[in-house]
Design an enzyme around this catalytic site. Structure first.
Site, short mmCIF file in Angstrom:
data_model
loop_
_atom_site.label_atom_id
_atom_site.label_comp_id
_atom_site.label_asym_id
_atom_site.label_seq_id
_atom_site.Cartn_x
_atom_site.Cartn_y
_atom_site.Cartn_z
N ARG A 97 17.29 2.34 -23.07
CA ARG A 97 16.94 2.21 -21.62
C ARG A 97 15.79 0.92 -21.53
O ARG A 97 15.88 0.21 -20.76
CB ARG A 97 16.49 3.46 -21.20
CG ARG A 97 15.54 3.31 -19.74
CD ARG A 97 15.50 4.76 -19.52
NE ARG A 97 16.11 5.71 -19.32
CZ ARG A 97 16.85 5.80 -18.24
NH1 ARG A 97 16.50 5.25 -16.94
NH2 ARG A 97 17.81 6.74 -18.12
N TYR A 99 26.55 7.30 -29.60
CA TYR A 99 27.14 6.03 -29.51
C TYR A 99 25.95 5.25 -30.19
O TYR A 99 24.87 5.58 -30.29
CB TYR A 99 27.52 5.46 -28.19
CG TYR A 99 26.50 5.71 -27.09
CD1 TYR A 99 25.52 4.76 -26.85
CD2 TYR A 99 26.55 6.87 -26.14
CE1 TYR A 99 24.48 5.08 -25.89
CE2 TYR A 99 25.68 6.95 -25.27
CZ TYR A 99 24.63 6.19 -25.17
OH TYR A 99 23.65 6.44 -24.05
N ASP A 148 18.46 8.78 -8.59
CA ASP A 148 18.26 10.26 -8.66
C ASP A 148 17.72 10.83 -7.81
O ASP A 148 18.04 12.02 -7.48
CB ASP A 148 17.72 10.39 -10.06
CG ASP A 148 18.41 10.22 -11.38
OD1 ASP A 148 19.58 10.14 -11.03
OD2 ASP A 148 17.89 10.09 -12.52
#
Length: 353
Positions: free
Chosen positions: A109, A215, A296
């Site tokens: 991020r 991942y 969000d």
């Protein structure tokens, strides 16, 4: 004609995407961020084509390719051993790009936010601006900040996350709810995972009352980000704290008897904590007066489709495009159409996740 005064609340992925989209359309804006510095925090993000396609249009693709890992495949496995249940190619034969016209990335991020910030021009981010209140006035909507001067703008875009202050104004508090599930997460050097098959693939391990997704991230796939989800606790112990202390045993217990690759990965964590997974109830209204929600704040979802950040980017691009083409003369009509356009898709993804 007077230029519109647009405030974006929050310098996360949704807020930065909204700024980039408005910048590309030539519409002025200011981003207000409560933090005193844009520090490098947070876990990894799966950036799928619906997000990477838009970021490529903003000039972010070279930066993304330099700091992320494009997975080889998406692989589903059971929990007892690493036998493949199913698989789809991603980087192999450029299958994903050929199908969707844009890449799939695993990226931290912090790296994603760095790449996005680098494409913003000028002094458009105001740090240390924690929003405390909003009020409609004859001149526009007034923003009150803790310890800072207030401001009056024509439109407030709430990109301030699941604990959105703008949502409290638009829809009143109480939209957040605990999902009944929680997660353990970590980032582990790939070299510390000798039993992990296909380390550069996205892999989803499925078992009783738990699953684990992981991942690779980084330009060379040198680290593996994992997200391990378990049922419970039935009630979250502290509504004010969404991350609570946990032990190594707490992390390992749900995965006893699982394949060695899974237990090896979870045991390598150096930060033992439990994250509560929270969502918001689907909102009847995404806007009120001159304030509108994206990301969000409007549709927080559990992360099992990896679409929280990607749908926030979609919201931002859609809203910015409408503002650029229509202006703010009929703001109520614009915001109503925006919410109607986005609600069907995001609610479907939210419920499916």
């Amino acid at each position: 004609m007077t230029e519109p005064r647009i405030a974006i609340i929050g310098a996360g992925i949704g807020g930065l995407a909204c700024g980039l989209a408005l910048q590309r359309a030539g519409v002025p804006f200011t981003i207000y961020e409560q933090a005193s510095a844009l520090t490098e925090i947070g876990a990894a993000i799966a950036l799928s084509a619906n997000g990477s396609r838009e970021l490529a249009r903003f000039g972010c693709l070279p930066g993304l390719e330099a700091t992320s890992c494009e997975p080889t495949e998406l692989i589903w496995r059971g929990w007892r051993d690493h036998t493949r249940v199913a698989a789809q190619p991603v980087r192999k034969d450029c299958a994903y790009r050929k199908t969707y016209g844009a890449p799939y990335f695993g990226i931290h991020r912090a790296d994603l936010q760095k790449v996005m910030r680098a494409q913003l021009h000028g002094d458009v981010i105001r740090l240390s601006h924690r929003l405390t209140g909003l009020a409609e006035t004859d001149q526009g909507i007034r923003l009150e900040f803790h310890g800072e001067d207030s401001d009056v703008v024509d439109l407030v875009i709430g990109a301030d996350g699941i604990k959105s202050r703008v949502r409290d104004y638009v829809a009143r508090p109480g939209a957040i709810r605990y999902s009944g599930t929680s997660a353990f997460r970590g980032i582990v050097p790939t070299k510390e995972l000798p039993h992990l098959p296909d380390p550069h693939a996205i892999q989803f391990w499925m078992g009783p009352d738990a699953h684990l997704l992981h991942y690779a991230i980084g330009p060379d796939g040198g680290d593996v980000n994992y997200f391990a989800v378990t049922e419970g606790p039935d009630e979250w112990p502290d509504p004010e704290r969404w991350v609570i202390e946990a032990t190594r045993e707490d992390h390992l217990k749900p995965f006893q008897g699982w394949d060695e690759a899974v237990t090896e990965m979870v045991s390598q964590s150096h930060h033992f904590a439990r994250w509560g997974l929270f969502t918001t109830k689907p909102l009847r209204n995404w806007h009120k007066g001159r304030a509108v929600l994206i990301g969000d704040g409007a549709h927080a979802m559990v992360p099992h489709h990896g679409q929280g950040a990607n749908t926030s980017i979609e919201d931002a691009v859609t809203l910015a495009g409408m503002i650029a083409s229509e202006g703010l003369a009929n703001l109520e009509g614009l915001l109503t159409r925006f919410a109607r356009l986005r609600r069907v898709r995001t609610t479907a993804i939210q419920k499916s996740a």
